[in-house]
Design an enzyme around this catalytic site. Sequence first.
Site, short mmCIF file in Angstrom:
data_model
loop_
_atom_site.label_atom_id
_atom_site.label_comp_id
_atom_site.label_asym_id
_atom_site.label_seq_id
_atom_site.Cartn_x
_atom_site.Cartn_y
_atom_site.Cartn_z
N GLU A 11 0.81 -1.23 0.00
CA GLU A 11 0.00 0.00 0.00
C GLU A 11 0.84 1.27 0.00
O GLU A 11 0.54 2.22 -0.71
CB GLU A 11 -0.93 0.01 1.22
CG GLU A 11 -2.10 -0.94 1.10
CD GLU A 11 -3.07 -0.78 2.25
OE1 GLU A 11 -3.36 0.36 2.62
OE2 GLU A 11 -3.52 -1.80 2.78
N ASP A 84 -2.42 -4.33 3.36
CA ASP A 84 -2.59 -4.62 4.78
C ASP A 84 -3.53 -5.81 5.01
O ASP A 84 -4.44 -6.05 4.22
CB ASP A 84 -3.14 -3.39 5.52
CG ASP A 84 -2.12 -2.27 5.59
OD1 ASP A 84 -0.92 -2.54 5.43
OD2 ASP A 84 -2.53 -1.11 5.81
N ASP A 86 -6.29 -6.69 6.38
CA ASP A 86 -7.64 -6.42 6.90
C ASP A 86 -8.60 -6.29 5.73
O ASP A 86 -8.23 -6.52 4.58
CB ASP A 86 -7.65 -5.17 7.79
CG ASP A 86 -7.14 -3.93 7.06
OD1 ASP A 86 -7.01 -3.97 5.81
OD2 ASP A 86 -6.89 -2.91 7.73
N GLU A 88 -10.01 -3.67 4.30
CA GLU A 88 -9.64 -2.65 3.32
C GLU A 88 -8.46 -3.13 2.47
O GLU A 88 -8.43 -2.91 1.26
CB GLU A 88 -9.28 -1.34 4.03
CG GLU A 88 -10.44 -0.66 4.72
CD GLU A 88 -11.58 -0.31 3.78
OE1 GLU A 88 -11.32 0.19 2.67
OE2 GLU A 88 -12.74 -0.54 4.15
N TYR A 301 0.87 -5.06 12.99
CA TYR A 301 -0.19 -4.27 12.37
C TYR A 301 -1.13 -3.70 13.41
O TYR A 301 -1.59 -4.41 14.31
CB TYR A 301 -0.96 -5.14 11.38
CG TYR A 301 -1.90 -4.37 10.50
CD1 TYR A 301 -1.46 -3.27 9.77
CD2 TYR A 301 -3.25 -4.73 10.39
CE1 TYR A 301 -2.31 -2.55 8.95
CE2 TYR A 301 -4.11 -4.02 9.58
CZ TYR A 301 -3.64 -2.93 8.86
OH TYR A 301 -4.49 -2.21 8.06
N ARG A 303 -4.15 -2.28 13.19
CA ARG A 303 -5.61 -2.36 13.06
C ARG A 303 -6.02 -3.82 13.31
O ARG A 303 -5.99 -4.65 12.41
CB ARG A 303 -6.07 -1.89 11.68
CG ARG A 303 -5.88 -0.39 11.49
CD ARG A 303 -6.44 0.10 10.17
NE ARG A 303 -6.28 1.53 10.04
CZ ARG A 303 -5.21 2.14 9.52
NH1 ARG A 303 -4.19 1.40 9.07
NH2 ARG A 303 -5.13 3.45 9.45
N HIS A 347 -5.18 -12.04 12.82
CA HIS A 347 -4.27 -10.98 13.24
C HIS A 347 -3.71 -11.27 14.62
O HIS A 347 -4.25 -12.08 15.37
CB HIS A 347 -4.99 -9.64 13.31
CG HIS A 347 -5.49 -9.18 11.98
ND1 HIS A 347 -6.16 -7.99 11.82
CD2 HIS A 347 -5.43 -9.73 10.76
CE1 HIS A 347 -6.48 -7.83 10.56
NE2 HIS A 347 -6.06 -8.87 9.90
#
Length: 763
Positions: A11, A84, A86, A88, A301, A303, A347
């Site tokens: 990203e 990432d 997740d 998104e 990470y 989030r 995660h």
Amino acid sequence: MVMKKSLVIVESPAKAKTIEKYLGKNFQVMASVGHVRDLPPKKLGVDVKKKFKPTYEIIKGKDKVIDAIKAAGKKADQIFLAPDPDREGEAIAWHIAEELKSEKKKIKRILFNEITKKAVTEAINHPLEIDTKKFESQQARRILDRLVGYQISPVLWDKVRRGLSAGRVQSVALRLVVDREKEIEAFKQEEYWSIEALLGSGKDDTFWAKLAKKGKDKITIPNKGSSDDICADLKAQKFIIHKVDKTERRRNPMAPFITSKLQQEGSRKLHWPAKKTMMVAQKLYEGIDLGELGTTGLITYMRTDSTRIADDALKEVRGYIKDNFGAKYLPSDPVIYKTKKAAQDAHEAVRPTHTEYTPKKVKEFLSPDQYKLYVLIWNRFVACQMVPAVYDQTVIEIRAGPYELRASGSIIKFDGFTAVYEESRDEDAPIADDEEKQKLPEVKEGATLKLNELKPEQHFTQPPPRFTDASLIKDLEEKGIGRPSTYAAILSTIVDKGYSEKDQSQRFSPTELGKIVTELLIENFKDIMDVEFTASMEDQLDRIEEGEKGWVEILTAFYGPFKITLDAAKEKMRNVKAQSIPTEIICPKCKAQMVIKWGRNGQFLACSNYPDCKSTAEFEKKADGSIEVRKIETTEEKCEKCSSPMVVKFGRFGKFLACSAYPECKTTKAISTGVKCPKACGGDVTSRMSRRGRAFYGCTSYPKCDFVSWDKPINRPCPECKGLFLVEKFSKKTGQIVKCPNKECPYIEEPKETPAETTPAAV
């Protein structure tokens, strides 16, 4: 390691730079710089008649990025999509794959929770497929938010003013702020008294006990008369120890950080908004140049809603605790924390990537803010794998005739995890018995105590406190509104849109605009503004990712009732624009009645004879709900265009100077603090207001001069270093203080009990 020519797409450029150093010459690492495709910005982009089919287009400015990725993809033998880990990130990977359809056979998805050489290499060696269900969950959320926001917002434009927005989660968060303000406004303060007794058998063993009961009932003391009567009665009693309860208690460490808890502690301990906490965490995750040690990600990470810790990390931190604190601080087995059901357990918790990177070791490579947050994450992680704190809690019950008094105290026997970290409390959280730190003497049941002093004290009940970032995030999380990854954006949005403001202690209060928008939405969109309905929608969206529900099925069930409500609102919603609320105030120009109207900057008084009379005025609401015209502060300064006196006005960004001949003359000017710009550019320092509603001070020569200060300059030289001016600084711990802005100068004045009132120097 695969030796084919490979393309890795992440990203952010910072992450790309870090990863490229870990992979060999056969790897090219490129950055998408966030999302590359999205729904169109100026239209709905969702065909509600064709199973909510979305229309995606390349985001403005991303054409070159996509072209470069396509060109590199044609030359690569393998393509690894590494956004990432997740929802998104999965959506970004899916959209890039759609743009690279011709290269479909060579596309793989890789996931890593930390940017370290080991984690990246492991991911490359164990590639995955794109998680379609996770993408569909993100897509359903995006479409749902678009259906709500893009269709309710125009109704607000039509009924209130252009530029307003509504959001599926944002509007409910604002409702919490508005509802809290209503509770505060409706609160009726009540007087009550407390009585404490200083007791003991001698001079050196006294302690304080609180009056708790009379008979079997909890005692309430409504006023001074009652307090005086009870005190007189107590003085005539014998104070006898009825019961001594000594208990060894253990306090367990908190789980490692998840996103929401990190944001809450960032607010409590560092006094940062959630958005800043996440921005600083992002840098720590993407990688820091550690000099000879190279560039590496310092945290996992950020989030995540999982408290899981990898086995390797547990082994590392347990070794660190044993080596640095000793075996007595190390539990016999690793501490495992329960993760809530809806969490994405793929995660990990937010933790340091390696215990070898101690805060002390990396401090010189970090900015002050990065260091503060890294220490917070480091300490929480180390503490979560340490033994509980052990303390003796003692509660003494004393009988005095019909009265019962209680004395509580706790003494730490072994500090355990608190040697490293203790979670902060919200300022308004009650103090528990086990937090009473007074040291109690050794006493025996049946012993008689001497009354040395009675301390009656007057109190008043307090309204519920306004939300801070920490307490609002906590409330959103407990109610199941939104997801941790969205909290920072939600809190920023309700301030940026002018729906809420933050005071000096960074607490949220709704603006008049926020109140009226919330009121209209509750009246017309009952489900959308309902906390339980919003929480249930989050659960439904989670079920898409879990494969239990189809995304079209969820959107269909929502949209039918919503469309009926939307169509009704277009017809029935009150038109605030056209609304005129009569007042008893008389127009100073034509003697007609003044009315309250809505304008771009909020409510104002206007002459009911408009357009024949264009007289307007600002007003203030009193505590009893009545209004009065805000007095115009006339200054000695003259308008540079027409020489009329300048007056102090209030706009959406705070106070400013305006020509008294308005509307004939529309000259405006920022208010000077009386301090000359310290950069010697010839400009003055004036009060300004940021787009987020926060006051700051800047030079009138901007943009040629870039001087800014969050602290208010005072036109007094520093008596210590002879600097040109001092500043007023607010902190939760000390209140309002006056100090020298020179970091090397120690000059500081005693704190004031209440913040100084900001008064324009020109008035």
